[in-house]
Design a protein around this motif. Structure first.
Motif, mmCIF file in Angstrom:
data_model
loop_
_atom_site.group_PDB
_atom_site.id
_atom_site.type_symbol
_atom_site.label_atom_id
_atom_site.label_comp_id
_atom_site.label_asym_id
_atom_site.label_seq_id
_atom_site.Cartn_x
_atom_site.Cartn_y
_atom_site.Cartn_z
ATOM 1 N N ARG A 50 0.836 -1.193 0.000
ATOM 2 C CA ARG A 50 0.000 0.000 0.000
ATOM 3 C C ARG A 50 0.878 1.254 0.000
ATOM 4 N N VAL A 51 0.633 2.134 -0.962
ATOM 5 C CA VAL A 51 1.401 3.372 -1.114
ATOM 6 C C VAL A 51 0.421 4.542 -1.135
ATOM 7 N N GLU A 52 0.801 5.644 -0.488
ATOM 8 C CA GLU A 52 -0.045 6.828 -0.435
ATOM 9 C C GLU A 52 0.559 7.940 -1.296
ATOM 10 N N PHE A 53 -0.295 8.593 -2.067
ATOM 11 C CA PHE A 53 0.092 9.692 -2.937
ATOM 12 C C PHE A 53 -0.680 10.935 -2.490
ATOM 13 N N VAL A 54 0.003 12.082 -2.407
ATOM 14 C CA VAL A 54 -0.647 13.324 -1.957
ATOM 15 C C VAL A 54 -0.320 14.442 -2.936
ATOM 16 N N ARG A 55 -1.353 15.232 -3.261
ATOM 17 C CA ARG A 55 -1.144 16.390 -4.144
ATOM 18 C C ARG A 55 -2.145 17.483 -3.783
ATOM 19 N N LEU A 56 -1.740 18.713 -4.007
ATOM 20 C CA LEU A 56 -2.601 19.869 -3.813
ATOM 21 C C LEU A 56 -3.487 19.998 -5.054
ATOM 22 N N VAL A 57 -4.819 19.929 -4.864
ATOM 23 C CA VAL A 57 -5.752 19.947 -5.991
ATOM 24 C C VAL A 57 -6.938 20.870 -5.713
ATOM 25 N N GLY A 58 -7.666 21.198 -6.767
ATOM 26 C CA GLY A 58 -8.942 21.893 -6.656
ATOM 27 C C GLY A 58 -8.873 23.370 -6.352
ATOM 28 N N ARG A 59 -10.053 23.958 -6.285
ATOM 29 C CA ARG A 59 -10.225 25.361 -5.912
ATOM 30 C C ARG A 59 -11.305 25.418 -4.854
ATOM 31 N N PRO A 60 -11.094 25.855 -3.666
ATOM 32 C CA PRO A 60 -9.791 26.264 -3.139
ATOM 33 C C PRO A 60 -8.861 25.061 -3.036
ATOM 34 N N HIS A 61 -7.565 25.326 -3.074
ATOM 35 C CA HIS A 61 -6.583 24.252 -3.032
ATOM 36 C C HIS A 61 -6.702 23.464 -1.740
ATOM 37 N N ARG A 62 -6.757 22.135 -1.873
ATOM 38 C CA ARG A 62 -6.813 21.228 -0.724
ATOM 39 C C ARG A 62 -5.872 20.061 -1.018
ATOM 40 N N TRP A 63 -5.305 19.508 0.030
ATOM 41 C CA TRP A 63 -4.463 18.324 -0.118
ATOM 42 C C TRP A 63 -5.370 17.112 -0.265
ATOM 43 N N LEU A 64 -5.100 16.277 -1.263
ATOM 44 C CA LEU A 64 -5.847 15.040 -1.465
ATOM 45 C C LEU A 64 -4.878 13.875 -1.314
ATOM 46 N N LEU A 65 -5.206 12.944 -0.424
ATOM 47 C CA LEU A 65 -4.410 11.738 -0.211
ATOM 48 C C LEU A 65 -5.130 10.569 -0.874
ATOM 49 N N VAL A 66 -4.426 9.860 -1.745
ATOM 50 C CA VAL A 66 -4.981 8.684 -2.429
ATOM 51 C C VAL A 66 -4.130 7.489 -2.037
ATOM 52 N N SER A 67 -4.770 6.487 -1.450
ATOM 53 C CA SER A 67 -4.079 5.273 -1.029
ATOM 54 C C SER A 67 -4.307 4.185 -2.080
ATOM 55 N N VAL A 68 -3.209 3.594 -2.561
ATOM 56 C CA VAL A 68 -3.277 2.581 -3.623
ATOM 57 C C VAL A 68 -2.618 1.304 -3.133
ATOM 58 N N LYS A 69 -3.259 0.183 -3.409
ATOM 59 C CA LYS A 69 -2.679 -1.125 -3.069
ATOM 60 C C LYS A 69 -2.292 -1.818 -4.376
ATOM 61 N N PHE A 70 -1.011 -2.164 -4.477
ATOM 62 C CA PHE A 70 -0.493 -2.858 -5.646
ATOM 63 C C PHE A 70 -0.569 -4.357 -5.398
ATOM 64 N N LEU A 71 -1.251 -5.074 -6.287
ATOM 65 C CA LEU A 71 -1.460 -6.509 -6.121
ATOM 66 C C LEU A 71 -0.395 -7.275 -6.896
#
Length: 77
Positions: free
Chosen positions: A21-42
């Motif tokens: 499981r790896v987590e990716f974070v980026r500043l997105v949207g208006r207003p800018h907010r941090w979005l964390l996306v957790s991905v599991k590689f099988l």
């Protein structure tokens, strides 16, 4: 979510969690907010699944960076 996975600002893993499981974070949207996306590689199927995606605040991001569970992605020139 696609923008977060394609070009994250931070990437990380939680201690004692599933190493796939790896987590990716980026500043997105208006207003800018941090979005964390957790991905599991099988491993056995060569697939990846989005486990969860949620907004996080600056304090949470700072805490994770300080504890060494999220790392800033360094991009070339």
């Amino acid at each position: 979510m696609g923008d977060v996975l394609a070009s994250p600002d931070y990437i990380g893993q939680r201690p004692r969690a599933d190493p796939r499981r790896v987590e990716f974070v980026r500043l997105v949207g208006r207003p800018h907010r941090w979005l964390l996306v957790s991905v599991k590689f099988l491993d056995q199927t060569g697939e990846a699944w989005v486990n969860s995606a949620y907004r996080i605040d600056d304090r949470y991001l700072t805490r994770r960076v300080r504890t060494g569970t999220l790392w800033r992605v360094v991009r070339g020139p």
